[in-house]
Design a protein around this motif. Structure first.
Motif, mmCIF file in Angstrom:
data_model
loop_
_atom_site.group_PDB
_atom_site.id
_atom_site.type_symbol
_atom_site.label_atom_id
_atom_site.label_comp_id
_atom_site.label_asym_id
_atom_site.label_seq_id
_atom_site.Cartn_x
_atom_site.Cartn_y
_atom_site.Cartn_z
ATOM 1 N N TRP A 1 0.555 4.495 -2.674
ATOM 2 C CA TRP A 1 0.428 5.928 -2.383
ATOM 3 C C TRP A 1 1.404 6.720 -3.259
ATOM 4 O O TRP A 1 1.023 7.720 -3.871
ATOM 5 C CB TRP A 1 0.719 6.234 -0.907
ATOM 6 C CG TRP A 1 -0.376 5.862 0.031
ATOM 7 C CD1 TRP A 1 -0.361 4.837 0.939
ATOM 8 C CD2 TRP A 1 -1.650 6.488 0.169
ATOM 9 N NE1 TRP A 1 -1.553 4.792 1.623
ATOM 10 C CE2 TRP A 1 -2.360 5.804 1.176
ATOM 11 C CE3 TRP A 1 -2.270 7.564 -0.469
ATOM 12 C CZ2 TRP A 1 -3.639 6.150 1.574
ATOM 13 C CZ3 TRP A 1 -3.554 7.915 -0.062
ATOM 14 C CH2 TRP A 1 -4.226 7.219 0.935
ATOM 15 N N VAL B 1 -6.477 3.807 -1.816
ATOM 16 C CA VAL B 1 -5.614 4.991 -1.796
ATOM 17 C C VAL B 1 -6.172 5.991 -2.795
ATOM 18 O O VAL B 1 -6.805 5.626 -3.783
ATOM 19 C CB VAL B 1 -4.139 4.654 -2.113
ATOM 20 C CG1 VAL B 1 -3.541 3.751 -1.065
ATOM 21 C CG2 VAL B 1 -3.986 4.032 -3.482
ATOM 22 N N GLN C 1 0.815 -1.209 0.000
ATOM 23 C CA GLN C 1 0.000 0.000 0.000
ATOM 24 C C GLN C 1 0.858 1.273 0.000
ATOM 25 O O GLN C 1 0.517 2.253 -0.665
ATOM 26 C CB GLN C 1 -0.969 -0.004 1.178
ATOM 27 C CG GLN C 1 -2.018 1.082 1.068
ATOM 28 C CD GLN C 1 -3.142 0.938 2.071
ATOM 29 O OE1 GLN C 1 -3.185 -0.014 2.835
ATOM 30 N NE2 GLN C 1 -4.042 1.876 2.067
ATOM 31 N N ALA D 1 -7.692 -2.570 0.253
ATOM 32 C CA ALA D 1 -6.834 -1.378 0.313
ATOM 33 C C ALA D 1 -7.457 -0.279 -0.548
ATOM 34 O O ALA D 1 -8.065 -0.546 -1.585
ATOM 35 C CB ALA D 1 -5.436 -1.705 -0.187
#
Length: 116
Positions: free
Chosen positions: A68, A94, A64, A92
């Motif tokens: 980002w 983002v 993760q 997840a």
């Protein structure tokens, strides 16, 4: 008197005919505008499909924290985009620019709604 009634009938018929014609023209113009907007959106999305494929292949399996970084770089190179989002099968999520999602849009809430 009959002539007066005929005159009013002709005026009324003329008004209704013009009203109907204008309504038809306005509906055609509105439909044309909707079609043009739809075509423009479809062309824009179609042009972005290769980017989406590259994006998907580059993030598959990334941790993760690397996602980002990836979305930050992607967003910086594409100022025409308001936001870039990535959601994965394991939950997840983002986005760039970084924003806290409203509670009703969290993955937990969305999963709860899917099971309801």
């Amino acid at each position: 008197m009959a002539q007066n009634a005929l005159f009013h009938f002709q005026q009324s018929f003329s008004y209704e005919s013009a009203k109907s014609s204008i309504r038809t023209q306005m509906n055609r113009a509105a439909q044309s505008s909707v079609n043009l907007a739809n075509d423009t959106i479809n062309q824009y999305i179609k042009a972005k499909e290769p980017d989406i494929q590259i994006l998907a292949s580059n993030i598959n399996g990334l941790p993760q924290s690397d996602m980002w970084n990836f979305v930050d770089k992607y967003q910086a190179k594409h100022p025409e985009l308001a936001t870039t989002y990535i959601g994965t099968a394991d939950g997840a999520f983002v986005n760039a620019p970084h924003r806290r999602m409203p509670k009703h849009m969290t993955i937990e809430k969305l999963r709860t709604n899917d099971n309801a």
